[in-house]
Design a protein around this motif. Structure first.
Motif, PDB file in Angstrom:
ATOM      1  N   GLY A   1      78.957  17.640 -16.639  1.00 30.97           N
ATOM      2  CA  GLY A   1      79.668  17.148 -15.452  1.00 30.97           C
ATOM      3  C   GLY A   1      79.482  17.979 -14.195  1.00 30.97           C
ATOM      4  O   GLY A   1      79.070  17.449 -13.156  1.00 30.97           O
ATOM      5  N   PRO A   2      79.770  19.293 -14.244  1.00 33.27           N
ATOM      6  CA  PRO A   2      79.668  20.102 -13.025  1.00 33.27           C
ATOM      7  C   PRO A   2      78.263  20.101 -12.413  1.00 33.27           C
ATOM      8  O   PRO A   2      78.118  20.000 -11.194  1.00 33.27           O
ATOM      9  CB  PRO A   2      80.036  21.516 -13.506  1.00 33.27           C
TER      10      PRO A   2
ATOM     11  N   TRP B   1      76.030  17.789 -12.697  1.00 33.56           N
ATOM     12  CA  TRP B   1      75.790  16.453 -12.112  1.00 33.56           C
ATOM     13  C   TRP B   1      76.384  16.387 -10.701  1.00 33.56           C
ATOM     14  O   TRP B   1      75.749  15.919  -9.761  1.00 33.56           O
ATOM     15  CB  TRP B   1      76.403  15.379 -13.019  1.00 33.56           C
ATOM     16  N   LYS B   2      77.608  16.902 -10.575  1.00 39.20           N
ATOM     17  CA  LYS B   2      78.262  16.850  -9.264  1.00 39.20           C
ATOM     18  C   LYS B   2      77.544  17.750  -8.252  1.00 39.20           C
ATOM     19  O   LYS B   2      77.361  17.390  -7.093  1.00 39.20           O
ATOM     20  CB  LYS B   2      79.727  17.272  -9.398  1.00 39.20           C
TER      21      LYS B   2
END
Lengths: 255, 385
Positions: free
Chosen positions: B43-44, B46-47
């Motif tokens: 997630g991180p 990707w962001k």
């Protein structure tokens, strides 16, 4: 964690059953990393119940179950969730959520357990559907799919979090021979390309000879494991005549 | 790295992915990854990449995968997503150090949506309107065919009462009737108590408390008794009918009945409707009885005698009022049971569809009850009842 090599799944001196009805007594087996492991047994031999014990739905009467060296039988709630996040389970009936589209079904575990942005979860879900050959069916409801497609969608959902072990309960139940063959190929393909360990409960002998690296056969009468090993080897050279006849007779019938 | 480690297991909490963004000359951006690219920890990154691409000040982005031990499908999704986004934005995106093992999967998924699938076709608003119209017509057709079938089945049942499944009727009499007595009695008592008490507050100003009995008698027998009984019936039994028949529909039990040559209306609907119509007037009488007890309690507390209260009650309620009320509640019960069964039979597929038809059964029943009540008001007025 134990010193020797850690297997994805280990059952140690496991006894399972229900009050007044013992199904298996004191059985032990290991599932090796990356293999397709089959649990075989006649109807009522407790193979589905064994699976439900391995994935922590039921508590064994005695003995221990290790998933990657972590003891599932004594794990606390958090530890258990962490173990369960690393395994995928596809149920006999598919058990897709009927009120959600396929995409939402697969996205659900991603939404709950990861911190990916929405576009990422959507893409990952679509890739999973692609892997099981259901690309383009994202917006369909489970009820709009055939039985074989539902099974494949259930596998896609079980793989949502990229588990290291995939458990399957009777994947080919209720499928025609051709669809069941396609499912076998899908399992082999996933096992090869993603190096996922499979634990499959089935009584479909044709399918076992197709895909299994190793298997155990449950013996209902003696409440134990009758044999374990490679299905082809067992069918030709098992010392136990019952095992040989079980596999061969059925194999001949199957062919 | 051996096979075991490659596919190996790392506990969810211990699986990490670190990234380091290094700016190099000529607008080159090197993102150095270290760890495992997995669903749990992607997630991180990707962001972060999303931010870099949004800023759009780099000419070339290199994803350095030399120290990445494992890439799962979510990791592959990230690579796929950003290489496509780079192509769209016209900047260079390069992978360095992708292991052959993962290259295979990478190649496999890179064209996952190239050939068009059977796909979901988005409908235009005109098409939506058309579909809505078709659905409306289909609903109306279902409705009329149901009414027709029901009437013909009922007539058949009248001619040959033996064809009715009386055992089922008795079962439903128990469920709809006997098991509802307590709640009906409680509601009746409370409504009677509340109405008498509220009207006592006003009538006291004129010293006319004794007329509470008349007021209570008339409103209960003519209006509130039938109305509240029917609404409780809708909540208790109408919804249960819809849920029961709806679940049978989703389980294909209705189809099974039909293919066995059994008429679902005769088998499922008729017993429910007969039972409901049989017991509801009695439930209404229970309701009235207990509401009068509630009224009596208020009157006694206002120092009237029970005899005076009962006399006034008797004066206020004529036989015609009572029969009018009973006829009303009979019609209401017909509507409630009927709409419950119709909604059940209209159920689509899945658990949510059953919920929807249950809700719809209650809502439609209440709307129908109020509508019918209005029509009754007009008819009774015209007839001078």
């Amino acid at each position: 964690m134990r010193e020797e090599q850690v297997h994805p799944v280990s059952a140690v001196n496991l006894s399972i059953g229900f009050p007044g009805e013992m199904l298996l007594e004191n059985v032990s087996f290991d599932v090796y990393s990356g293999e397709i492991f089959v649990i075989l047994g006649g109807s009522g031999s407790g193979k589905s119940t064994l699976l439900k014990h391995i994935i922590g739905l039921y508590t064994p009467l005695s003995g221990k179950i290790f998933i990657h060296g972590q003891d599932l039988t004594t794990a606390g709630q958090d530890e258990k969730t962490s173990i369960l996040n690393r395994i995928g389970i596809s149920y006999q009936s598919g058990a897709l959520f009927g009120s959600m589209t396929l995409l939402e079904n697969i996205r659900l575990p991603l939404e709950e357990f990861t911190n990916m942005p929405m576009e990422a979860m959507n893409l990952v879900s679509r890739l999973k559907l692609f892997q099981v050959g259901l690309e383009g069916y994202e917006m369909r409801m489970p009820s709009e799919l055939s039985g074989g497609m539902q099974k494949r969608a259930a596998i896609a959902r079980a793989m949502a979090l990229d588990p290291s072990i995939l458990f399957m309960d009777e994947p080919s139940a209720g499928l025609d021979p051709l669809t069941s063959l396609e499912l076998d190929e899908l399992i082999l393909d996933i096992a090869r390309s993603l190096k996922i360990t499979f634990v499959i409960v089935t009584h479909e002998l044709a399918s076992i000879f197709n895909i299994a690296d190793r298997m155990i056969i449950l013996d209902k009468k003696r409440k134990r494991i009758a044999a374990q090993g490679n299905p082809v080897e067992l069918s030709t050279s098992s010392p136990d005549p019952w095992v040989r006849s079980f596999l061969n007779r059925e194999k001949n019938v199957g062919n | 790295m051996n096979e075991e480690e490659m596919s190996g297991y790392v506990p969810a909490g211990k699986s990490t992915l670190n990234y380091d963004v290094q700016k190099e000359p000529q607008g080159l951006l090197r993102v150095i990854l270290n760890g495992r690219m997995e669903a749990m920890n992607i997630g991180p990154l990707w962001k972060q990449l999303g931010k870099i691409f949004k800023k759009n000040d780099a000419a070339k982005v290199i994803l350095d995968l030399d120290n990445v031990d494992y890439i799962d499908m979510s990791g592959q999704a990230l690579i796929l997503h950003y290489s496509r986004l780079a192509k769209e934005k016209g900047l260079q995106f390069q992978l360095s150090g992708l292991r052959p093992d993962f290259k295979h999967v990478h190649d496999q998924v890179s064209c996952f949506d190239c050939k068009p699938g059977p796909g979901f076709v988005k409908r235009s608003s005109v098409e939506e309107l058309g579909h809505a119209a078709v659905n409306l017509v289909r609903d109306a057709r279902d409705f009329f065919s149901f009414v027709g079938e029901f009437v013909s089945t009922s007539v058949y049942a009248l001619i040959r009462p033996g064809s009715v499944r009386w055992k089922d009727v008795l079962l439903h009499v128990e469920n709809v009737g006997s098991k509802a007595v307590f709640i009906i009695a409680l509601m009746g008592f409370l409504v009677g108590l509340i109405i008498s008490f509220q009207s006592a507050l006003i009538l006291r100003m004129f010293g006319a408390e004794i007329f509470i009995a008349q007021l209570l008698g008339l409103t209960m027998v003519r209006e509130l008794g039938p109305l509240v009984t029917a609404i409780i019936l809708a909540g208790r039994s109408g919804s249960a009918f819809a849920a029961e028949i709806g679940t049978m529909k989703t389980n294909e039990e209705i189809n099974a009945l039909q293919t066995m040559g059994l008429n679902p209306i005769r088998f499922l609907v008729l017993p429910k409707m007969l039972a409901t119509m049989l017991v509801t007037p009695f439930l209404c009488i229970f309701f009235l009885f207990f509401s009068f007890i509630g009224g009596a309690l208020v009157m006694l507390s206002l120092d009237f005698t029970l005899t005076a209260y009962l006399n006034h009650l008797r004066i206020s309620i004529g036989m015609i009022d009572f029969l009018g009320g009973m006829f009303k509640v009979l019609v209401f019960s017909l509507l409630v049971a009927w709409i419950g069964c119709v909604r059940g039979l209209q159920t689509g597929f899945g658990a949510r569809a059953v919920g929807r038809s249950t809700t719809s059964a209650v809502v439609s029943a209440i709307v129908l009850i109020i509508l019918a009540d209005g029509i009754f008001a007009v008819i009774y007025y015209v007839l001078g009842i």
